[in-house]
Design an enzyme around this catalytic site. Structure first.
Site, PDB file in Angstrom:
ATOM      1  N   ARG A  52      76.231 -33.660  -1.300  1.00 32.00           N
ATOM      2  CA  ARG A  52      75.988 -32.160  -1.755  1.00 32.00           C
ATOM      3  C   ARG A  52      76.755 -31.433  -0.441  1.00 32.00           C
ATOM      4  NH1 ARG A  52      70.711 -29.645  -1.396  1.00 32.00           N
ATOM      5  NH2 ARG A  52      71.514 -30.773   0.806  1.00 32.00           N
ATOM      6  N   GLU A 135      62.124 -50.696  -3.822  1.00 33.10           N
ATOM      7  CA  GLU A 135      61.374 -51.410  -2.030  1.00 33.10           C
ATOM      8  C   GLU A 135      61.197 -50.030  -1.308  1.00 33.10           C
ATOM      9  OE1 GLU A 135      59.836 -54.713  -2.142  1.00 33.10           O
ATOM     10  OE2 GLU A 135      58.301 -53.008  -0.763  1.00 33.10           O
ATOM     11  N   VAL A 138      57.998 -46.742  -1.412  1.00 34.92           N
ATOM     12  CA  VAL A 138      56.301 -47.041  -1.027  1.00 34.92           C
ATOM     13  C   VAL A 138      56.905 -47.847   0.252  1.00 34.92           C
ATOM     14  CG1 VAL A 138      54.306 -47.709  -1.518  1.00 34.92           C
ATOM     15  CG2 VAL A 138      55.625 -46.866  -3.279  1.00 34.92           C
ATOM     16  N   GLY A 140      58.071 -47.672   2.924  1.00 31.83           N
ATOM     17  CA  GLY A 140      59.661 -47.446   3.749  1.00 31.83           C
ATOM     18  C   GLY A 140      59.882 -49.037   3.842  1.00 31.83           C
ATOM     19  N   GLU A 196      58.822 -31.976   7.654  1.00 29.50           N
ATOM     20  CA  GLU A 196      59.218 -31.249   7.267  1.00 29.50           C
ATOM     21  C   GLU A 196      59.383 -29.769   7.079  1.00 29.50           C
ATOM     22  OE1 GLU A 196      62.150 -32.124   4.649  1.00 29.50           O
ATOM     23  OE2 GLU A 196      61.720 -34.087   4.912  1.00 29.50           O
ATOM     24  N   ASP A 207      53.263 -36.601  -2.032  1.00 27.81           N
ATOM     25  CA  ASP A 207      54.474 -38.809  -1.876  1.00 27.81           C
ATOM     26  C   ASP A 207      53.531 -38.943  -1.802  1.00 27.81           C
ATOM     27  OD1 ASP A 207      56.228 -39.606  -0.247  1.00 27.81           O
ATOM     28  OD2 ASP A 207      54.472 -39.622   0.538  1.00 27.81           O
ATOM     29  N   LYS A 211      53.469 -42.463  -4.543  1.00 28.36           N
ATOM     30  CA  LYS A 211      53.665 -43.913  -4.191  1.00 28.36           C
ATOM     31  C   LYS A 211      52.122 -44.918  -4.864  1.00 28.36           C
ATOM     32  CE  LYS A 211      55.293 -42.561  -0.091  1.00 28.36           C
ATOM     33  NZ  LYS A 211      55.660 -42.362   1.707  1.00 28.36           N
ATOM     34  N   GLY A 312      61.600 -43.179   8.113  1.00 27.76           N
ATOM     35  CA  GLY A 312      62.729 -42.738   9.122  1.00 27.76           C
ATOM     36  C   GLY A 312      63.805 -43.614   8.090  1.00 27.76           C
TER      37      GLY A 312
HETATM   38  P1  NDP Z   1      67.885 -36.108   2.793  1.00 28.33           P
HETATM   39  O1  NDP Z   1      67.686 -34.842   2.013  1.00 28.33           O
HETATM   40  O2  NDP Z   1      67.900 -36.315   3.974  1.00 28.33           O
HETATM   41  O3  NDP Z   1      69.225 -36.633   2.060  1.00 28.33           O
HETATM   42  C1  NDP Z   1      69.051 -36.592   1.031  1.00 28.33           C
HETATM   43  C2  NDP Z   1      71.059 -36.263   1.153  1.00 28.33           C
HETATM   44  O4  NDP Z   1      70.780 -36.278  -0.846  1.00 28.33           O
HETATM   45  C3  NDP Z   1      72.233 -35.338   1.291  1.00 28.33           C
HETATM   46  O5  NDP Z   1      72.801 -36.298   1.723  1.00 28.33           O
HETATM   47  C4  NDP Z   1      72.948 -34.434   0.337  1.00 28.33           C
HETATM   48  O6  NDP Z   1      73.721 -34.193   0.796  1.00 28.33           O
HETATM   49  C5  NDP Z   1      72.869 -35.733  -0.782  1.00 28.33           C
HETATM   50  N1  NDP Z   1      72.501 -34.659  -2.332  1.00 28.33           N
HETATM   51  C6  NDP Z   1      72.032 -33.224  -1.901  1.00 28.33           C
HETATM   52  N2  NDP Z   1      71.715 -32.784  -3.653  1.00 28.33           N
HETATM   53  C7  NDP Z   1      73.117 -33.373  -4.032  1.00 28.33           C
HETATM   54  C8  NDP Z   1      73.924 -34.101  -5.160  1.00 28.33           C
HETATM   55  N3  NDP Z   1      73.312 -32.543  -6.091  1.00 28.33           N
HETATM   56  N4  NDP Z   1      74.784 -34.882  -5.721  1.00 28.33           N
HETATM   57  C9  NDP Z   1      75.052 -35.228  -4.645  1.00 28.33           C
HETATM   58  N5  NDP Z   1      74.406 -35.274  -3.209  1.00 28.33           N
HETATM   59  C10 NDP Z   1      73.244 -34.815  -2.986  1.00 28.33           C
HETATM   60  O7  NDP Z   1      66.967 -36.834   2.067  1.00 28.33           O
HETATM   61  P2  NDP Z   1      66.366 -38.328   2.369  1.00 28.33           P
HETATM   62  O8  NDP Z   1      66.962 -39.478   3.240  1.00 28.33           O
HETATM   63  O9  NDP Z   1      65.166 -38.334   3.753  1.00 28.33           O
HETATM   64  O10 NDP Z   1      65.348 -38.966   0.978  1.00 28.33           O
HETATM   65  C11 NDP Z   1      66.517 -39.591   0.273  1.00 28.33           C
HETATM   66  C12 NDP Z   1      65.597 -40.062  -0.246  1.00 28.33           C
HETATM   67  O11 NDP Z   1      64.831 -41.268   0.359  1.00 28.33           O
HETATM   68  C13 NDP Z   1      64.430 -39.534  -1.319  1.00 28.33           C
HETATM   69  O12 NDP Z   1      63.639 -39.641  -2.390  1.00 28.33           O
HETATM   70  C14 NDP Z   1      63.312 -40.029  -0.394  1.00 28.33           C
HETATM   71  O13 NDP Z   1      61.796 -39.654  -0.618  1.00 28.33           O
HETATM   72  C15 NDP Z   1      63.133 -41.767   0.043  1.00 28.33           C
HETATM   73  N6  NDP Z   1      62.675 -41.779   0.985  1.00 28.33           N
HETATM   74  C16 NDP Z   1      63.242 -40.818   2.249  1.00 28.33           C
HETATM   75  C17 NDP Z   1      62.448 -41.432   3.570  1.00 28.33           C
HETATM   76  C18 NDP Z   1      62.250 -40.689   4.651  1.00 28.33           C
HETATM   77  O14 NDP Z   1      62.195 -41.056   5.875  1.00 28.33           O
HETATM   78  N7  NDP Z   1      63.292 -40.107   4.972  1.00 28.33           N
HETATM   79  C19 NDP Z   1      61.309 -42.908   3.635  1.00 28.33           C
HETATM   80  C20 NDP Z   1      61.459 -43.724   2.395  1.00 28.33           C
HETATM   81  C21 NDP Z   1      61.795 -43.005   0.700  1.00 28.33           C
HETATM   82  P3  NDP Z   1      74.279 -33.105   2.079  1.00 28.33           P
HETATM   83  O15 NDP Z   1      74.591 -34.388   3.523  1.00 28.33           O
HETATM   84  O16 NDP Z   1      75.582 -32.717   1.595  1.00 28.33           O
HETATM   85  O17 NDP Z   1      73.151 -32.296   2.384  1.00 28.33           O
HETATM   86  N1  HSE Z   2      57.743 -37.943   4.324  1.00 32.32           N
HETATM   87  C1  HSE Z   2      57.456 -39.675   3.914  1.00 32.32           C
HETATM   88  C2  HSE Z   2      55.954 -40.360   5.400  1.00 32.32           C
HETATM   89  C3  HSE Z   2      57.995 -40.727   4.407  1.00 32.32           C
HETATM   90  O1  HSE Z   2      55.545 -38.750   5.457  1.00 32.32           O
HETATM   91  O2  HSE Z   2      55.315 -40.773   5.294  1.00 32.32           O
HETATM   92  C4  HSE Z   2      59.240 -40.508   3.183  1.00 32.32           C
HETATM   93  O3  HSE Z   2      58.100 -42.025   2.096  1.00 32.32           O
END
Ligand code: NDP
Ligand code: HSE
Length: 437
Positions: A52, A135, A138, A140, A196, A207, A211, A312
């Protein structure tokens, strides 16, 4: 690198999102490139990373800065495999649909989108003859969806019981070990980076409900969306509830419970997320801190347990990369993985029909006839009592702790309302479901 298939040119991989998960995916794709190429049979070439914020410093990542783009819509048109780790509903949904339409296979970690509108995505994947793997959505790093979808495809899964949210498990575990209150522990979870800044999705159970919907859909070959899941978070769990659980030799966990209920023509599914007491002897009770675990019961396999890191960057990227290798192998060798299986089409039962047990603490008057009135309230709702314990408190009052046998949730809930309305009951001090025994 002598494999002749590697000469056929790389598989083009587009990464959408480079945050917590995307950064780890980009790093692993780059640093494990040789091994991934050998496992797939052709190199994986990262052709772009959509983000973004164009100006954000990402110099710590081992990728060519020229790969970053803010034009995700264009990027998905020139890839064989698209990894979506942006999260949320829009623009993730349109980007996935566009990727599939352009013939790419998709790997996503986006449980919110899958649980809200999975069938649209599965239909698009079917229409395109492409793979849609998820995968990481749900629990991680824990391999749980593939075992349910593939390894248990010949069995009859009866129940999936899981701790699928690390943040809430951390909070409840800390409340249990330190006696601290909810608000205090959430602050600590935020300081440690588990929760968060806005922890609503975790602590209110959204969340975990997403799942649970995904788990139930796969386990029972039935479409289950977030809206079908009964959801209660942990914001109302008090230090008194945690102590009440301790007194029962139990621990409080936020559980995702997916069950097949009934038999024959009456079979249905029940999917719910709520805090519950489980005995300390239950395998899920030993899941501490931010870990996840999923307990599966199948008719022939019996009980299975899957345990590990549910969140993570690196743990989640492990699951994402496993899917990338799987879909890339299909690109090399032909064919595709299993699509959506919703043939059973079982009715999703209302929470009131779910069978559970309650632990109820009441502050009551300590005088003759009180127990009889309390017992009558249970009997009138056809709820059978398993144990009753009374502790005398100050000022002629008593604390009454009742644990029920299994009954429909509607009957248990109505019993609590009836108890609260009794003159002899000053307060219903704790109500919690009891599971796992
Ligand atoms: P983050 O918020 O850390 O990262 C989101 C990324 O998406 C950022 O790089 C952001 O860009 C980018 N982004 C946002 N909007 C846009 C857009 N319109 N176009 C292009 N890029 C965009 O999220 P996470 O990495 O934590 O999570 C990502 C996914 O993984 C989610 O669906 C989450 O539910 C899932 N997930 C996350 C886990 C976790 O531990 N974090 C565990 C399991 C699943 P920018 O860097 O420029 O802000
Ligand atoms: N926010 C979630 C958790 C991580 O605390 O388990 C992504 O699924």
């Amino acid at each position: 690198m002598t494999d002749k298939r590697l000469a056929e040119g790389p598989i083009r991989v587009a990464l959408l999102g480079c945050g917590v998960v995307g950064s780890s995916v980009a790093t692993m794709l780059t640093t494990h490139a040789a091994d991934l190429a050998a496992r797939v049979g052709r190199p994986l070439e990262l052709v772009g990373i959509a983000v973004r914020r164009a100006g954000k410093d990402r110099s710590e990542l081992p990728v060519d800065p020229a790969l970053f783009t803010t034009d995700a819509a264009e990027l998905v048109t020139r890839a064989d495999v698209v990894i979506e780790v942006i999260g949320g509903i829009d623009p993730a949904r349109d980007l996935i649909l566009s990727a599939l339409k352009h013939g790419a296979s998709v790997v996503t970690a986006n449980k919110a989108l899958l649980a809200e509108d999975g069938p649209t995505l599965y239909a698009a994947a079917d229409a395109a003859g492409a793979d849609l793997y998820y995968e990481a959505a749900v629990a991680g790093a824990i391999p749980i969806l593939r075992p349910i979808r593939e390894s248990l495809a010949g069995d009859d899964v009866r129940k999936v019981l899981g701790i699928v949210n690390g943040t809430t498990n951390f909070v409840l575990d800390k409340m249990d070990t330190t006696g601290a209150g909810f608000a205090e522990v959430v602050e600590e979870a935020q300081a440690l980076g588990y929760a968060e800044a806005d922890p609503t999705a975790d602590v209110e159970g959204f969340d975990a409900a997403a799942k649970a919907a995904i788990l139930a859909s796969l386990a029972f070959h039935t479409r289950v969306s977030s809206a079908d899941v009964h959801r209660e978070g942990i914001t109302e769990v008090t230090a008194a509830d945690i102590q009440a659980a301790k007194d029962m030799d139990c621990v409080v966990k936020l559980l995702a419970i997916c069950e097949k209920t009934g038999e024959g023509d009456d079979v249905g599914v029940s999917v719910r997320v709520h805090p519950a007491m489980i005995p300390r002897s239950h395998p899920l009770a030993s899941v501490r801190e931010a870990y996840n675990a999923v307990f599966v019961e199948a008719a022939a396999a019996g009980e299975l347990m899957f345990y590990g890191k549910g969140a993570g960057g690196d743990p989640t990227a492990s699951a994402v990369l496993g899917d990338v290798v799987a879909v890339a192998r299909h690109k090399v060798g032909g064919g595709r993985g299993p699509g959506e299986s919703a043939y059973a089409d079982l009715p999703v039962r209302a929470m009131g029909q779910a069978r559970t047990r309650y632990h109820i603490s009441l502050d009551v008057a300590d005088r003759p006839g009180v127990l009889a009135q309390v017992a009558t309230a249970f009997a009138e709702h056809d709820v059978s009592i398993e144990t009753v314990r009374q502790q005398i408190t100050d000022n002629g009052r008593a604390n009454l702790i009742v644990v029920t046998h299994t009954a429909p949730d509607a009957a248990l809930s109505a019993t609590v309302d009836a108890l609260a309305a009794l003159d002899i009951v000053t307060a219903v001090t704790s109500v919690m479901r009891v599971e796992g025994s």
